[in-house]
Design a protein around this motif. Structure first.
Motif, PDB file in Angstrom:
ATOM      1  N   ARG A  52       0.847  -1.203   0.000  1.00 41.72           N
ATOM      2  CA  ARG A  52       0.000   0.000   0.000  1.00 41.72           C
ATOM      3  C   ARG A  52       0.876   1.244   0.000  1.00 41.72           C
ATOM      4  O   ARG A  52       1.730   1.425   0.876  1.00 41.72           O
ATOM      5  N   PHE A  53       0.658   2.063  -1.002  1.00 43.21           N
ATOM      6  CA  PHE A  53       1.441   3.281  -1.180  1.00 43.21           C
ATOM      7  C   PHE A  53       0.484   4.435  -1.440  1.00 43.21           C
ATOM      8  O   PHE A  53      -0.561   4.262  -2.065  1.00 43.21           O
ATOM      9  N   ASP A  54       0.882   5.608  -0.999  1.00 45.23           N
ATOM     10  CA  ASP A  54       0.085   6.804  -1.277  1.00 45.23           C
ATOM     11  C   ASP A  54       0.497   7.391  -2.627  1.00 45.23           C
ATOM     12  O   ASP A  54       1.653   7.288  -3.037  1.00 45.23           O
ATOM     13  N   VAL A  55      -0.466   8.053  -3.265  1.00 45.92           N
ATOM     14  CA  VAL A  55      -0.160   8.770  -4.494  1.00 45.92           C
ATOM     15  C   VAL A  55       0.569  10.069  -4.135  1.00 45.92           C
ATOM     16  O   VAL A  55       0.133  10.813  -3.260  1.00 45.92           O
ATOM     17  N   ALA A  56       1.682  10.283  -4.796  1.00 48.18           N
ATOM     18  CA  ALA A  56       2.407  11.554  -4.667  1.00 48.18           C
ATOM     19  C   ALA A  56       2.806  11.978  -6.071  1.00 48.18           C
ATOM     20  O   ALA A  56       3.378  11.185  -6.822  1.00 48.18           O
ATOM     21  N   ASP A  66       0.942  12.402  -8.602  1.00 50.01           N
ATOM     22  CA  ASP A  66       0.152  11.610  -9.556  1.00 50.01           C
ATOM     23  C   ASP A  66       0.464  10.114  -9.577  1.00 50.01           C
ATOM     24  O   ASP A  66      -0.208   9.362 -10.267  1.00 50.01           O
ATOM     25  N   LYS A  67       1.497   9.671  -8.877  1.00 48.83           N
ATOM     26  CA  LYS A  67       1.881   8.260  -8.975  1.00 48.83           C
ATOM     27  C   LYS A  67       2.206   7.700  -7.598  1.00 48.83           C
ATOM     28  O   LYS A  67       2.621   8.431  -6.696  1.00 48.83           O
ATOM     29  N   ARG A  68       2.042   6.380  -7.490  1.00 48.02           N
ATOM     30  CA  ARG A  68       2.403   5.728  -6.235  1.00 48.02           C
ATOM     31  C   ARG A  68       3.884   5.378  -6.165  1.00 48.02           C
ATOM     32  O   ARG A  68       4.405   5.096  -5.087  1.00 48.02           O
ATOM     33  N   MET A  69       4.519   5.349  -7.322  1.00 55.93           N
ATOM     34  CA  MET A  69       5.950   5.023  -7.335  1.00 55.93           C
ATOM     35  C   MET A  69       6.612   5.763  -8.474  1.00 55.93           C
ATOM     36  O   MET A  69       6.126   5.735  -9.612  1.00 55.93           O
ATOM     37  N   HIS A  70       7.697   6.433  -8.147  1.00 57.31           N
ATOM     38  CA  HIS A  70       8.528   7.074  -9.163  1.00 57.31           C
ATOM     39  C   HIS A  70       9.870   6.354  -9.147  1.00 57.31           C
ATOM     40  O   HIS A  70      10.532   6.301  -8.097  1.00 57.31           O
ATOM     41  N   HIS A 108      13.124   8.470 -15.920  1.00 57.80           N
ATOM     42  CA  HIS A 108      12.140   8.593 -14.843  1.00 57.80           C
ATOM     43  C   HIS A 108      10.889   7.863 -15.331  1.00 57.80           C
ATOM     44  O   HIS A 108      10.265   8.289 -16.296  1.00 57.80           O
ATOM     45  N   VAL A 109      10.576   6.739 -14.691  1.00 59.48           N
ATOM     46  CA  VAL A 109       9.481   5.894 -15.162  1.00 59.48           C
ATOM     47  C   VAL A 109       8.561   5.529 -13.998  1.00 59.48           C
ATOM     48  O   VAL A 109       8.877   5.788 -12.828  1.00 59.48           O
ATOM     49  N   HIS A 110       7.424   4.934 -14.343  1.00 57.45           N
ATOM     50  CA  HIS A 110       6.403   4.630 -13.340  1.00 57.45           C
ATOM     51  C   HIS A 110       5.996   3.176 -13.421  1.00 57.45           C
ATOM     52  O   HIS A 110       5.187   2.803 -14.267  1.00 57.45           O
ATOM     53  N   PRO A 111       6.553   2.353 -12.530  1.00 56.10           N
ATOM     54  CA  PRO A 111       6.262   0.918 -12.536  1.00 56.10           C
ATOM     55  C   PRO A 111       4.827   0.636 -12.096  1.00 56.10           C
ATOM     56  O   PRO A 111       4.142   1.478 -11.511  1.00 56.10           O
ATOM     57  N   GLU A 112       4.417  -0.596 -12.394  1.00 54.08           N
ATOM     58  CA  GLU A 112       3.092  -1.086 -11.997  1.00 54.08           C
ATOM     59  C   GLU A 112       3.253  -2.018 -10.800  1.00 54.08           C
ATOM     60  O   GLU A 112       4.163  -2.846 -10.754  1.00 54.08           O
ATOM     61  N   ARG A 164      22.410   3.603 -10.705  1.00 55.88           N
ATOM     62  CA  ARG A 164      21.739   3.849  -9.438  1.00 55.88           C
ATOM     63  C   ARG A 164      20.250   3.907  -9.739  1.00 55.88           C
ATOM     64  O   ARG A 164      19.821   4.648 -10.636  1.00 55.88           O
ATOM     65  N   ALA A 165      19.487   3.112  -9.018  1.00 59.34           N
ATOM     66  CA  ALA A 165      18.031   3.132  -9.170  1.00 59.34           C
ATOM     67  C   ALA A 165      17.438   3.738  -7.903  1.00 59.34           C
ATOM     68  O   ALA A 165      17.741   3.297  -6.792  1.00 59.34           O
ATOM     69  N   PHE A 166      16.614   4.760  -8.068  1.00 54.95           N
ATOM     70  CA  PHE A 166      15.981   5.450  -6.951  1.00 54.95           C
ATOM     71  C   PHE A 166      14.487   5.143  -6.950  1.00 54.95           C
ATOM     72  O   PHE A 166      13.823   5.350  -7.971  1.00 54.95           O
ATOM     73  N   ALA A 167      13.987   4.672  -5.836  1.00 57.86           N
ATOM     74  CA  ALA A 167      12.546   4.493  -5.667  1.00 57.86           C
ATOM     75  C   ALA A 167      12.056   5.626  -4.766  1.00 57.86           C
ATOM     76  O   ALA A 167      12.480   5.759  -3.617  1.00 57.86           O
ATOM     77  N   ASP A 168      11.177   6.443  -5.317  1.00 59.60           N
ATOM     78  CA  ASP A 168      10.670   7.645  -4.638  1.00 59.60           C
ATOM     79  C   ASP A 168       9.185   7.382  -4.377  1.00 59.60           C
ATOM     80  O   ASP A 168       8.399   7.285  -5.320  1.00 59.60           O
ATOM     81  N   PHE A 169       8.827   7.225  -3.109  1.00 59.84           N
ATOM     82  CA  PHE A 169       7.484   6.741  -2.775  1.00 59.84           C
ATOM     83  C   PHE A 169       7.101   7.157  -1.366  1.00 59.84           C
ATOM     84  O   PHE A 169       7.939   7.593  -0.576  1.00 59.84           O
ATOM     85  N   THR A 170       5.813   6.965  -1.071  1.00 56.12           N
ATOM     86  CA  THR A 170       5.308   7.188   0.277  1.00 56.12           C
ATOM     87  C   THR A 170       4.513   5.957   0.693  1.00 56.12           C
ATOM     88  O   THR A 170       3.436   5.707   0.155  1.00 56.12           O
ATOM     89  N   PRO A 171       5.044   5.159   1.617  1.00 48.88           N
ATOM     90  CA  PRO A 171       4.250   4.021   2.090  1.00 48.88           C
ATOM     91  C   PRO A 171       3.041   4.545   2.862  1.00 48.88           C
ATOM     92  O   PRO A 171       3.171   5.516   3.611  1.00 48.88           O
TER      93      PRO A 171
END
Ligand SMILES: [Cu+2]
Length: 326
Positions: free
Chosen positions: A103-107, A109-113, A126-130, A150-157
Motif C-alpha cells: 500500500r502506497f500513497d499517491v504523490a 500523480d503516482k504511487r511510485m517514481h 524517470h518511469v512509473h512501474p506497476e 543507481r536506481a531510486f525508488a521515490d514513494f510514500t508508504p
C-alpha cells in the motif's frame, strides 16, 4: 594523498555543510531526519534568503538531514531488486515487518517514481512501474545499456513518510566512461532549446528558471506532467545524492503560465557539481533536458560561453574537485 583519504576528507566537509543545511529537507522531499540532533547547530544564518520553508518547526528542532537516495534501507523500509525477465526491471519495498509493502500513497500523480542514472550521471530515466498484488513493482527496463546504475525508488508508504531509497544495479557489458558534461546554461533535446537562469547555492534556497523554446519561439503551451509544468531532479556528482525539486505554481491555479519559463526553488546540500534533469511535457511527449551546474564558491559560468574550450588543462573533463584518479 590516496583516494580514500581524499574521500574521507570530502565526507567530513559534507558533514559540516549538512550541519546547517537542514533546510534542504524541504526540497529533498524524502529526507532522513536523524534520530538525535547530532550537531549543535543554531538557526544563525538561516534567516536570510529564499521563500519561507512553510514549516516553522525547523528553528526549534534542528536536525541533520541526509539527502534522499543515499540509503538502500531507511526507517525500516528496504529497496530490493528482484529477478526479472530480460527487458524488465522489478523490485520490492519491504517494510518494518520484513514483508513487501503493498500500500502506497499517491504523490505527484503516482504511487511510485523510479528514477535511474548511471553512476557517471548518464542515462537518466524517470518511469512509473506497476504494482502487483504481492508487492512487486515491474516496468520495462529503463537501464539502457551496460554500466553501474543507481536506481531510486521515490514513494510514500501508506501511513509512513515520503522516502527515496537507492540501490546500485550493474548491467554487464563493455563499459564506456562518460565525463560529466561541462556546465552550460543552454541545452537542446528533441528539437527544444532549454535555457537555465540562476545557480544553486549550498544551504539556501535559490531560484532556478528553465525556459523552453522551439524553433526560436517560446513554448507557451506546456502540458501538465505529474501535476506540474516541470519536474526537476538533481543528482550530486560523487555520490548521486538525490534532490527532487518542484516548481513554483500549479497548472490551473490561475497564475502559473504554461511556459515558456518554469521556476523552481532549489536548495543543494553542498558545493560541488550537480546534474539537473528537467522533465517537461509538450506535444503529448515527455522530454528531458539535462544541465551540469556548479554550486558554491566556484567561478560563475559565463552565459555566453557554451563550453570551457579554453579550460586551463587539457583534462578539463576530469578537473572537477574531488574527482580521484588512481
Ligand atoms: Cu515520477
Amino acid at each position: 594523498m590516496n583516494t580514500a583519504t581524499k574521500l574521507s576528507g570530502f565526507a567530513l566537509g559534507l558533514a559540516a555543510v549538512f550541519g546547517t543545511a537542514y533546510g534542504v529537507g524541504h526540497l529533498a522531499g524524502p529526507v532522513t531526519p536523524a534520530a538525535e540532533t547530532r550537531h549543535d547547530a543554531t538557526d544563525a544564518g538561516h534567516d536570510s534568503g529564499g521563500p519561507d520553508h512553510g514549516d516553522g518547526g525547523h528553528a526549534a528542532t534542528v536536525t541533520t538531514h541526509l539527502p534522499g537516495g543515499l540509503l538502500v534501507s531507511d526507517r525500516g523500509y528496504t529497496l530490493q531488486p528482484v529477478t526479472a525477465p530480460a527487458g524488465e526491471f522489478a523490485f520490492r519495498i519491504t517494510g518494518p515487518d520484513g514483508r513487501p509493502v503493498t500500500r502506497f500513497d499517491v504523490a505527484h500523480d503516482k504511487r511510485m517514481h523510479l528514477i535511474v542514472a548511471r553512476r557517471d550521471l548518464s542515462g537518466f530515466r524517470h518511469v512509473h512501474p506497476e504494482l502487483a498484488a504481492d508487492g512487486t513493482w515491474r516496468v520495462a527496463s529503463p537501464l539502457a545499456g551496460p554500466g553501474v546504475w543507481r536506481a531510486f525508488a521515490d514513494f510514500t508508504p501508506t501511513g509512513g513518510e515520503p522516502l527515496t531509497l537507492g540501490v546500485d544495479v550493474t548491467v554487464p557489458g563493455a563499459l564506456e566512461h562518460r565525463s560529466l558534461p561541462a556546465p552550460a546554461t543552454s541545452t537542446t533535446v528533441d528539437g527544444y532549446t532549454v535555457t537555465l537562469a540562476g545557480a544553486p547555492q549550498p544551504g539556501r534556497t535559490s531560484r532556478l528558471t528553465l525556459t523552453v523554446s522551439r524553433d526560436g519561439r517560446p513554448v507557451t503551451d506546456l502540458q501538465p506532467y505529474l501535476g506540474a509544468y516541470g519536474h526537476l531532479v538533481a543528482l550530486r556528482q560523487g555520490d548521486l545524492a538525490y534532490l527532487h525539486v518542484h516548481p513554483e505554481g500549479t497548472p490551473g491555479d490561475g497564475r502559473t503560465p504554461a511556459g515558456p519559463a518554469v521556476t523552481f526553488a532549489a536548495e543543494v546540500p553542498s558545493a560541488g557539481a550537480y546534474r539537473l534533469y528537467l522533465d517537461f511535457r509538450h506535444g503529448d511527449a515527455v522530454h528531458t533536458a539535462e544541465f551540469t551546474v556548479l554550486a558554491g564558491d566556484q567561478p560563475t559560468p559565463t552565459p555566453a560561453a557554451p563550453a570551457p574550450t579554453t579550460a586551463p588543462t587539457p583534462d578539463a573533463g576530469h578537473g572537477t574537485p574531488g574527482h580521484g584518479h588512481s
